[in-house]
Design a protein around this motif. Sequence first.
Motif, PDB file in Angstrom:
ATOM      1  N   PHE A   1       0.846  -1.190   0.000  1.00  0.00           N
ATOM      2  CA  PHE A   1       0.000   0.000   0.000  1.00  0.00           C
ATOM      3  C   PHE A   1       0.877   1.233   0.000  1.00  0.00           C
ATOM      4  O   PHE A   1       1.751   1.391   0.863  1.00  0.00           O
ATOM      5  N   PHE A   2       0.689   2.122  -0.984  1.00  0.00           N
ATOM      6  CA  PHE A   2       1.400   3.391  -1.083  1.00  0.00           C
ATOM      7  C   PHE A   2       0.399   4.537  -0.934  1.00  0.00           C
ATOM      8  O   PHE A   2      -0.686   4.496  -1.526  1.00  0.00           O
ATOM      9  N   PHE A   3       0.771   5.574  -0.181  1.00  0.00           N
ATOM     10  CA  PHE A   3       0.009   6.820  -0.224  1.00  0.00           C
ATOM     11  C   PHE A   3       0.943   7.981   0.061  1.00  0.00           C
ATOM     12  O   PHE A   3       2.022   7.815   0.628  1.00  0.00           O
TER      13      PHE A   3
ATOM     14  N   PHE B   1      -0.085  -1.157  12.377  1.00  0.00           N
ATOM     15  CA  PHE B   1      -1.176  -2.095  12.128  1.00  0.00           C
ATOM     16  C   PHE B   1      -1.958  -2.423  13.391  1.00  0.00           C
ATOM     17  O   PHE B   1      -1.382  -2.663  14.451  1.00  0.00           O
ATOM     18  N   ARG B   2      -3.289  -2.468  13.244  1.00  0.00           N
ATOM     19  CA  ARG B   2      -4.147  -3.005  14.286  1.00  0.00           C
ATOM     20  C   ARG B   2      -4.148  -4.530  14.217  1.00  0.00           C
ATOM     21  O   ARG B   2      -3.694  -5.121  13.242  1.00  0.00           O
ATOM     22  N   SER B   3      -4.700  -5.154  15.245  1.00  0.00           N
ATOM     23  CA  SER B   3      -4.575  -6.605  15.363  1.00  0.00           C
ATOM     24  C   SER B   3      -5.290  -7.360  14.246  1.00  0.00           C
ATOM     25  O   SER B   3      -4.898  -8.472  13.897  1.00  0.00           O
TER      26      SER B   3
ATOM     27  N   PHE C   1      -7.130   1.743   7.034  1.00  0.00           N
ATOM     28  CA  PHE C   1      -7.193   1.225   5.667  1.00  0.00           C
ATOM     29  C   PHE C   1      -7.389  -0.282   5.738  1.00  0.00           C
ATOM     30  O   PHE C   1      -6.620  -0.994   6.393  1.00  0.00           O
ATOM     31  N   ASP C   2      -8.440  -0.748   5.075  1.00  0.00           N
ATOM     32  CA  ASP C   2      -8.803  -2.160   5.108  1.00  0.00           C
ATOM     33  C   ASP C   2      -8.115  -2.885   3.943  1.00  0.00           C
ATOM     34  O   ASP C   2      -8.385  -2.582   2.779  1.00  0.00           O
ATOM     35  N   PRO C   3      -7.228  -3.848   4.230  1.00  0.00           N
ATOM     36  CA  PRO C   3      -6.504  -4.509   3.137  1.00  0.00           C
ATOM     37  C   PRO C   3      -7.364  -5.449   2.303  1.00  0.00           C
ATOM     38  O   PRO C   3      -6.973  -5.815   1.192  1.00  0.00           O
ATOM     39  N   ILE C   4      -8.538  -5.830   2.820  1.00  0.00           N
ATOM     40  CA  ILE C   4      -9.406  -6.741   2.078  1.00  0.00           C
ATOM     41  C   ILE C   4     -10.321  -5.971   1.123  1.00  0.00           C
ATOM     42  O   ILE C   4     -10.383  -6.247  -0.071  1.00  0.00           O
ATOM     43  N   THR C   5     -11.016  -4.959   1.631  1.00  0.00           N
ATOM     44  CA  THR C   5     -11.873  -4.148   0.761  1.00  0.00           C
ATOM     45  C   THR C   5     -11.065  -3.106  -0.008  1.00  0.00           C
ATOM     46  O   THR C   5     -11.549  -2.553  -0.991  1.00  0.00           O
ATOM     47  N   GLU C   6      -9.848  -2.831   0.465  1.00  0.00           N
ATOM     48  CA  GLU C   6      -8.961  -1.803  -0.102  1.00  0.00           C
ATOM     49  C   GLU C   6      -9.654  -0.444  -0.117  1.00  0.00           C
ATOM     50  O   GLU C   6      -9.611   0.304  -1.093  1.00  0.00           O
ATOM     51  N   LYS C   7     -10.262  -0.129   1.034  1.00  0.00           N
ATOM     52  CA  LYS C   7     -10.938   1.152   1.200  1.00  0.00           C
ATOM     53  C   LYS C   7     -10.545   1.790   2.530  1.00  0.00           C
ATOM     54  O   LYS C   7     -10.167   1.113   3.482  1.00  0.00           O
ATOM     55  N   TRP C   8     -10.675   3.126   2.563  1.00  0.00           N
ATOM     56  CA  TRP C   8     -10.457   3.888   3.784  1.00  0.00           C
ATOM     57  C   TRP C   8     -11.694   3.838   4.681  1.00  0.00           C
ATOM     58  O   TRP C   8     -12.822   3.850   4.182  1.00  0.00           O
TER      59      TRP C   8
END
Length: 495
Positions: A52-54, A103-105, A130-137
């Motif tokens: 993930f880049f921002f 990262f959260r748990s 940032f949710d790595p599964i939905t790839e949304k904020w």
Amino acid sequence: MTQTNSKNNLLKEPDLGTFIAQATATDKWQVLSYKAPILPIHAALLRTGKIFFFCGSGNDPARLNTPYDSVVWDVNKGTFTHQAPPLDSNNQPIDLFCAGHSFRSEGLLMVAGGTLRYDPFYGSPSALLFDPITEKWVKIPSMNNGRWYPTVLTLGSGRIFALSGPDKDGKLNRQPEIYSVTFSNGWNAFPITSPFPAYAQLFLLSSGKIFYSGAQMGGNSGVAPTILTLPDTFTQSITEKVVPGLQNPDFGNQGASVLLPPAQDQKVMIIGGGNNTTATNRVNIVDLKATNPTYVAAKSLNYARMHHSAVLLPDRTVFVCNGSKMSEDTTQSMLPAEIYNPATNTWTIVAKQGVPRVYHSVALLLPDGRVVAAGGNPQRTVNELRLEIYSPAYMSRSRPIIQSAPQTLSYGLQFTIQTPQAGNIKWVSLIRPMATTHSCDTEQRIVDVPINSRNSTSLTVTATNNRNIAPPGWYMLFITDNNGTPSVATWTRIF
């Protein structure tokens, strides 16, 4: 001349030196055929194996209040997916330039702080996941005050600790705070502390205490390396204990520091850094299990550098790349990478990367054991978008294989790893994925998983029972053989 198996005859071959160099130079850099679509000021390895880049406004004041890209990079496919920017209550984009993250748990990336304005910089109080599964904020409650260049650290409880950074009025925020879903307003703040500097490099210790290594962004605000003890209530002050002995303490600007592997040893290394202009090759180590911890000198870098990145490799060495001998100077940044071996206290010069990378560059470990290097921003609007990947020497060797391992772990759990190389495995390691910016990473650590017993096809091992050694979350599980060759990782979650 006919080639024979005779050693003497072979040594007479005029090209043998070149042949040997090519044969032994088994590590390499590869500049990729495509570029990053945005400047990767902030980078995190997601539990999906993607990166993930921002960058928010990306150090360009002309982009303030314009939509800001973030991208998820599938390294294996070479593709990028773009995310809609998070918006504030006025439907304006939230500028996450120079935020902090950990990262959260459950694997969501906490991102706190950012930019309200430029020159002088004012810090944003925004907090997002940032949710790595939905790839949304996902928006969450804002902090009590703004933070620009803050440090964010995940605690053994799974809660998130935030420290330092200029606030929404541009003044240094000296009130640390903690995020928890159980708090009514999301964040609770402590009384003020010493003026810890921006991007103070922090490490969670086995005791639950926090160590500031002496590396940061900019000057150290007169604060020495310090152990912080969090109190039981938010009305009490955080206790501070200075750790002495750091050489060249004013050269911590964009130095790097790591918790040396394994995390159970509780040794922190500080590597290089600079003052306002010039870098140092200083390397110091502190044993934080000692009654009175003190930094001591270790073997120096071969090359002084600042703006660099330090990455823990699964063979339990420390890989250092990027950076420059002088602040923001790409003409002095084409430095060979170096690898530190804690077992021998030695640095080995390895392959030189193909792209000069200074300020706003990153590097992070991939699950297959390679390292991505990206970014670089020596001056505003000059953005280095080329990507490159470093393959350590172990990538060219025959590697052990994890056939199966649990996808979830609990603390103190004994579990089994199936591998046909069980008889030749030296280490089992849990490596926490990196979330890095400005040479600062509070996430990465290598946790030893002791081997209890083995047979020809499996290892029986035990996870640590200390949540401060391995904060809850997702980890890469590696096995490493007696030649120092690691497997490709599998992902597992400990909670």
